[in-house]
Write an enzyme that holds these catalytic residues in place. Structure first.
Site, PDB file in Angstrom:
ATOM      1  N   PHE A 168      15.450   1.330  -1.562  1.00 48.34           N
ATOM      2  CA  PHE A 168      15.365   0.072  -0.819  1.00 48.34           C
ATOM      3  C   PHE A 168      13.992  -0.559  -0.943  1.00 48.34           C
ATOM      4  CE2 PHE A 168      15.028   3.740   2.128  1.00 48.34           C
ATOM      5  CZ  PHE A 168      13.724   3.615   2.563  1.00 48.34           C
ATOM      6  N   VAL A 177       0.001  -5.104  -4.385  1.00 54.54           N
ATOM      7  CA  VAL A 177      -1.270  -5.834  -4.294  1.00 54.54           C
ATOM      8  C   VAL A 177      -1.604  -6.293  -5.714  1.00 54.54           C
ATOM      9  CG1 VAL A 177      -3.752  -5.633  -3.811  1.00 54.54           C
ATOM     10  CG2 VAL A 177      -2.089  -4.497  -2.300  1.00 54.54           C
ATOM     11  N   TYR A 211       0.993   7.519  -0.687  1.00 54.18           N
ATOM     12  CA  TYR A 211       1.316   7.424   0.738  1.00 54.18           C
ATOM     13  C   TYR A 211       0.944   8.616   1.608  1.00 54.18           C
ATOM     14  CZ  TYR A 211       3.643   3.260  -0.876  1.00 54.18           C
ATOM     15  OH  TYR A 211       3.885   2.027  -1.440  1.00 54.18           O
ATOM     16  N   ARG A 235      -9.456  -2.619  -2.716  1.00 58.39           N
ATOM     17  CA  ARG A 235     -10.405  -3.202  -1.762  1.00 58.39           C
ATOM     18  C   ARG A 235      -9.905  -2.980  -0.340  1.00 58.39           C
ATOM     19  NH1 ARG A 235     -11.181  -9.325  -3.961  1.00 58.39           N
ATOM     20  NH2 ARG A 235     -11.283  -8.838  -6.186  1.00 58.39           N
TER      21      ARG A 235
HETATM   22  C1  LIG Z   1      -0.326   0.809  -4.738  1.00 58.82           C
HETATM   23  C2  LIG Z   1      -1.051  -0.465  -4.366  1.00 58.82           C
HETATM   24  C3  LIG Z   1      -0.156  -1.289  -3.413  1.00 58.82           C
HETATM   25  C4  LIG Z   1      -2.370  -0.072  -3.670  1.00 58.82           C
HETATM   26  O1  LIG Z   1      -2.984  -1.238  -3.153  1.00 58.82           O
HETATM   27  P1  LIG Z   1      -4.577  -1.300  -2.931  1.00 58.82           P
HETATM   28  O2  LIG Z   1      -4.820  -2.497  -2.115  1.00 58.82           O
HETATM   29  O3  LIG Z   1      -5.257  -1.153  -4.244  1.00 58.82           O
HETATM   30  O4  LIG Z   1      -4.832   0.020  -2.068  1.00 58.82           O
HETATM   31  P2  LIG Z   1      -6.082   0.244  -1.094  1.00 58.82           P
HETATM   32  O5  LIG Z   1      -7.290  -0.365  -1.701  1.00 58.82           O
HETATM   33  O6  LIG Z   1      -5.731  -0.160   0.280  1.00 58.82           O
HETATM   34  O7  LIG Z   1      -6.156   1.818  -1.187  1.00 58.82           O
HETATM   35  C5  LIG Z   1      -5.974   2.681  -0.120  1.00 58.82           C
HETATM   36  C6  LIG Z   1      -6.228   4.076  -0.625  1.00 58.82           C
HETATM   37  O8  LIG Z   1      -5.179   4.457  -1.512  1.00 58.82           O
HETATM   38  C7  LIG Z   1      -5.715   4.809  -2.782  1.00 58.82           C
HETATM   39  N1  LIG Z   1      -4.748   4.307  -3.764  1.00 58.82           N
HETATM   40  C8  LIG Z   1      -4.190   3.109  -3.755  1.00 58.82           C
HETATM   41  N2  LIG Z   1      -3.345   2.965  -4.775  1.00 58.82           N
HETATM   42  C9  LIG Z   1      -3.363   4.137  -5.446  1.00 58.82           C
HETATM   43  C10 LIG Z   1      -2.702   4.592  -6.601  1.00 58.82           C
HETATM   44  N3  LIG Z   1      -1.840   3.815  -7.265  1.00 58.82           N
HETATM   45  N4  LIG Z   1      -2.953   5.857  -7.005  1.00 58.82           N
HETATM   46  C11 LIG Z   1      -3.829   6.637  -6.328  1.00 58.82           C
HETATM   47  N5  LIG Z   1      -4.482   6.239  -5.224  1.00 58.82           N
HETATM   48  C12 LIG Z   1      -4.257   4.996  -4.789  1.00 58.82           C
HETATM   49  C13 LIG Z   1      -7.048   4.137  -2.853  1.00 58.82           C
HETATM   50  O9  LIG Z   1      -7.902   4.784  -3.741  1.00 58.82           O
HETATM   51  C14 LIG Z   1      -7.508   4.227  -1.427  1.00 58.82           C
HETATM   52  O10 LIG Z   1      -7.993   5.525  -1.184  1.00 58.82           O
HETATM   53  P3  LIG Z   1      -9.014   5.840   0.015  1.00 58.82           P
HETATM   54  O11 LIG Z   1      -8.340   5.467   1.275  1.00 58.82           O
HETATM   55  O12 LIG Z   1      -9.243   7.308  -0.137  1.00 58.82           O
HETATM   56  O13 LIG Z   1     -10.210   4.995  -0.278  1.00 58.82           O
HETATM   57  C15 LIG Z   1      -1.403  -1.299  -5.622  1.00 58.82           C
HETATM   58  O14 LIG Z   1      -2.155  -0.519  -6.501  1.00 58.82           O
HETATM   59  C16 LIG Z   1      -0.183  -1.803  -6.362  1.00 58.82           C
HETATM   60  O15 LIG Z   1       0.311  -2.899  -6.066  1.00 58.82           O
HETATM   61  N6  LIG Z   1       0.313  -1.004  -7.335  1.00 58.82           N
HETATM   62  C17 LIG Z   1       1.452  -1.362  -8.153  1.00 58.82           C
HETATM   63  C18 LIG Z   1       2.724  -1.520  -7.356  1.00 58.82           C
HETATM   64  C19 LIG Z   1       3.074  -0.256  -6.591  1.00 58.82           C
HETATM   65  O16 LIG Z   1       2.949   0.853  -7.078  1.00 58.82           O
HETATM   66  N7  LIG Z   1       3.550  -0.459  -5.370  1.00 58.82           N
HETATM   67  C20 LIG Z   1       4.003   0.639  -4.542  1.00 58.82           C
HETATM   68  C21 LIG Z   1       5.470   0.571  -4.460  1.00 58.82           C
HETATM   69  S1  LIG Z   1       6.131   1.947  -3.569  1.00 58.82           S
END
Ligand SMILES: CC(C)(COP(=O)(O)OP(=O)(O)OC[C@H]1O[C@@H](n2cnc3c(N)ncnc32)[C@H](O)[C@@H]1OP(=O)(O)O)[C@@H](O)C(=O)NCCC(=O)NCCS
Length: 405
Positions: free
Chosen positions: A405, A84, A123, A91
């Protein structure tokens, strides 16, 4: 949320949907060749994106895999490309995409989803449980003696990676079908992913090399690796970076690793993505020299308890009743009787109570119920239920997935 969540309809849209994860790897736009290779193995309908004004601000996809589990194989969603944009984080975009993706996988009768997590905090909230470990090693070549000498048999040949699929694929398949955590590779996967050696994948490393061990004309082990040549003041400091090495017998595995350790000029042999119980730990005279270290590997999420747990094998007789809590996929919640005579919903009194993520942790055999209990991840409601569940869920080796993957 003013974004629309829907799956992609074309390869061009997939290219947009992977841009957010590409951003975190430092790319303004996905590499054309990378996107093209991805769409060969990841259908557009399996990639969800968060669209805002025609632009993807988030993406999440799932490869359609056949995953090996103890006693068989199941269709499984290999979750990937989660990203994201920093302008839209926190959000609920990931949550909304995860909802859409896991619902679609469940509807398509994929009982399991699993993934590699870049950050281990993300996750668990969606029901994924830590299910395997992944290890790495970094060995000085002069400390690579085995505990006992052996007479090498067979012949190792260097083969052009582009031409090796027919040699490697049967070896991989023999190992994969017997190893929980590994997935079946299609020919397209071999060509677009495993054996592909485009410039952008190499970094500072050498070309992709492939060595195949044949015994009486039969390929029985292989190694994919890169040679990183380096010298300092005339002394070699380079290394062999092993990408994937495996054999279909202990002898073949030993021989291919001996080959890798004996490549001249190299100071070290490095490898990642190894199983926790890799045979080198007992093959080497000095296992400490491996610098073996490990961290979390696969994370597993059961989408359909009855189908997923029925596909798994159990040891011995009897069953255990498990009460499952599952907030994200509430259709799984309730009591399940699990054993070699089947997996069914039940109104019997439960012996164990746990979150769905705990079932993900024991599914491939990477953790025992005793380990979950020690970490307070399961409640034992009837005395002896943990020990009985451990006997039922027993497996022979650690789960292993040799690629991210
Ligand atoms: C990880 C990522 C996809 C999360 O996307 P996001 O849209 O901000 O996540 P959301 O707003 O839907 O969050 C959902 C929940 O996860 C939590 N969360 C999301 N990312 C998190 C992170 N990096 N660390 C800790 N908690 C996290 C949020 O606080 C939220 O918690 P809640 O349900 O208790 O309110 C985004 O931060 C990102 O792109 N990070 C960098 C790339 C990455 O790490 N990708 C994962 C590859 S495996």
């Amino acid at each position: 949320m003013d974004v629309e969540i829907r799956h992609c309809a074309s390869a061009e849209e997939v290219r947009d949907a992977i841009a957010p994860i590409g951003y975190y790897f430092g790319r303004s736009a996905p590499h054309q060749d990378q996107a093209e290779r991805l769409t060969r193995v990841l259908p557009a309908q399996r990639v969800y994106a968060a669209w805002e004004g025609g632009r993807a601000v988030g993406g999440l996809g799932a490869f359609p895999f056949k995953l090996t589990i103890p006693g068989g194989r199941v269709p499984a969603a290999g979750v990937t490309v989660a990203g994201v944009l920093p302008t839209h984080r926190r959000r609920g975009v990931l949550r909304a995409m995860m909802r859409a993706l896991l619902d679609a996988c469940y509807d398509q009768r994929e009982p399991v989803a699993y993934l590699w997590a870049t950050e281990d905090t993300i996750y668990g909230r969606f029901g994924f449980g830590l299910a395997s470990f992944t290890a790495e090693m970094d060995l000085a070549r002069e400390r690579s003696a085995f505990h006992a000498p052996f007479a090498a048999s067979g012949r190792v040949q260097l083969v052009s990676p582009g031409a090796t699929e027919e040699l490697l694929a049967p070896i991989y398949e023999r190992v994969a079908v017997a190893t929980p955590g590994m997935f079946a590779r299609s020919s397209t996967w071999w060509q677009a992913r495993t054996l592909a050696d485009p410039e952008w994948r190499r970094g500072t490393n050498g070309d992709l090399q492939c060595a195949v061990l044949e015994n009486e004309g039969r390929p029985s082990a292989y190694a994919l690796y890169r040679v990183n040549s380096a010298f300092e003041r005339g002394l070699q400091t380079g290394s062999v970076a092993v990408i994937e090495a495996m054999g279909d017998s202990p002898e073949a595995t030993r021989a291919i690793w001996r080959y890798l350790f004996d490549i001249d000029w190299m100071a070290r042999v490095k490898a990642r993505l190894l199983p926790l119980d890799h045979p080198l730990l007992l093959l080497l005279a000095e296992p400490r020299r491996l610098g073996f270290s490990f961290r979390d590997g696969l994370w597993v999420r059961l989408l359909d308890i009855e189908t997923a747990m029925s596909a798994r094998s159990y040891q011995g007789q009897g069953s255990v009743v498990i009460e499952v809590i599952d907030e994200f996929c509430p259709w799984n919640a309730g009591c399940w009787r699990v054993g070699s005579d089947g997996v069914k919903r039940t109104d019997q009194a439960p012996g164990l109570r746990c979150d769905i993520s705990a079932l993900g942790s024991v599914y491939l055999g990477g953790f025992t119920w005793t380990q979950l209990a020690r970490a307070l991840r399961v409640n034992e409601l009837l005395s002896g239920a943990i020990a009985h569940a451990d006997a039922l869920f027993q497996v022979r080796g650690a789960p292993w997935c040799p690629e991210i993957f």
